[in-house]
Design a protein around this motif. Structure first.
Motif, short mmCIF file in Angstrom:
data_model
loop_
_atom_site.label_atom_id
_atom_site.label_comp_id
_atom_site.label_asym_id
_atom_site.label_seq_id
_atom_site.Cartn_x
_atom_site.Cartn_y
_atom_site.Cartn_z
N VAL A 46 0.84 -1.21 0.00
CA VAL A 46 0.00 0.00 0.00
C VAL A 46 0.87 1.26 0.00
CG1 VAL A 46 -1.65 1.36 1.34
CG2 VAL A 46 -1.98 -1.11 1.08
N CYS A 47 1.95 1.25 0.79
CA CYS A 47 2.85 2.41 0.85
C CYS A 47 3.47 2.69 -0.51
CB CYS A 47 3.95 2.16 1.88
SG CYS A 47 3.40 2.19 3.60
N ILE A 48 3.92 1.64 -1.18
CA ILE A 48 4.55 1.82 -2.50
C ILE A 48 3.54 2.34 -3.52
CG2 ILE A 48 5.63 0.61 -4.43
CD1 ILE A 48 6.88 -1.29 -2.37
N ILE A 49 2.35 1.74 -3.53
CA ILE A 49 1.31 2.17 -4.47
C ILE A 49 0.94 3.63 -4.21
CG2 ILE A 49 -1.10 1.85 -5.14
CD1 ILE A 49 -0.72 -1.15 -4.68
N THR A 50 0.82 4.01 -2.94
CA THR A 50 0.47 5.39 -2.58
C THR A 50 1.51 6.37 -3.11
OG1 THR A 50 -0.67 4.65 -0.58
CG2 THR A 50 -0.03 6.96 -0.68
N GLN A 51 2.78 6.01 -2.95
CA GLN A 51 3.84 6.89 -3.43
C GLN A 51 3.79 7.05 -4.95
OE1 GLN A 51 6.61 8.76 -1.91
NE2 GLN A 51 4.90 8.64 -0.46
N VAL A 52 3.52 5.96 -5.65
CA VAL A 52 3.42 6.02 -7.11
C VAL A 52 2.25 6.92 -7.52
CG1 VAL A 52 2.91 4.68 -9.19
CG2 VAL A 52 4.49 3.77 -7.47
N ILE A 53 1.10 6.74 -6.88
CA ILE A 53 -0.08 7.55 -7.21
C ILE A 53 0.17 9.03 -6.92
CG2 ILE A 53 -2.47 8.03 -6.56
CD1 ILE A 53 -2.83 5.02 -6.11
#
Length: 253
Positions: free
Chosen positions: A43-50
């Protein structure tokens, strides 16, 4: 009231990454998931990408966040090894007993500082020499490691911080109106609110102190002292990067 509301909204926007982390901790605590730490990392990685794609975060801010992730992860590995706290759940993404998502919790502090700096057009007056700031930041960070073996210099470092930044003022803008605050007071306020966030995080099982192994307890007030020092390091690193970048921009013009 309008100014206060706008200030609160801008602060909330600046805390977006931290809010995502805490929400994920809460949700994954309430539903049964295997390898919960791995899901939090995803979730942290996806949030950063978004955030990067939608331009809620700039590429420079992402670089700062990555630096803080490494700094925080190194500290976490050491502290877990020394028995200061633990991550009792199983995960594929654990390194030396520490889940990789833990570095993002430190990075969320950097994310807040970078976002608030940009959104509120933060300016600093009477900033000390950069070399003295760098030495103080390094001393505070390494004291987290060395106090297990030698004298704990945290109160000496706090006194040094007050003396070094006694004249430094933070200027920030809300609806085009400029306000000011002593930078030392901003350190204290941010440290206090992170301590509150730490209580929420431990309640949802982000990590566990030795006295919380049987049942959750309020994190001791002395931890505010530790978070205060961490906030100082975080703020100083971000401020130095902003200061150096601004100076380089002036030299180009």
């Amino acid at each position: 009231m309008k100014q206060l509301w706008t200030f609160g909204v801008e602060q909330a926007k600046s805390c977006l990454f931290a809010v995502v982390i805490f929400s994920t901790l809460a949700i994954t605590q309430m539903i049964e998931l295997t390898n919960r730490y791995d899901w939090i990392l995803l979730v942290c990685i996806i949030t950063q990408v978004i955030m990067l794609i939608t331009k809620l975060e700039t590429l420079d801010e992402l670089k700062v966040i990555c630096v803080f992730h490494v700094i925080g992860l190194a500290l976490e590995i050491y502290k877990v090894h020394m028995g200061s706290w633990s991550y009792p759940e199983e995960a594929w993404s654990k390194v030396f007993g520490v889940p990789l998502y833990s570095g993002f919790m430190y990075a969320s502090v950097a994310s807040y500082l970078c976002q608030a700096w940009r959104r509120m057009d933060v300016k600093l007056a009477h900033w000390p020499p950069t070399w003295s700031v760098a030495i103080l930041s390094a001393a505070i960070y390494f004291n987290f490691f060395t106090h297990h073996f030698i004298y704990d210099f945290r109160w000496v470092l706090k006194a040094a911080t007050v003396l070094l930044f006694i004249r430094t003022i933070v200027y920030y803008k809300v609806n085009e109106k400029i306000y000011q605050m002593p930078v030392v007071l901003s350190f204290l306020l941010i440290g206090f609110f992170i301590w509150i966030a730490e209580n929420i995080a431990t309640f949802f099982g982000a990590w566990q102190y030795p006295n919380q192994s049987d049942t959750w307890q309020l994190v001791h007030f002395s931890k505010i002292s530790s978070w205060l020092l961490l906030v100082i390091v975080s703020f100083l690193i971000v401020a130095m990067l902003k200061h150096i970048k601004g100076r380089n921009r002036e030299s180009l013009t």
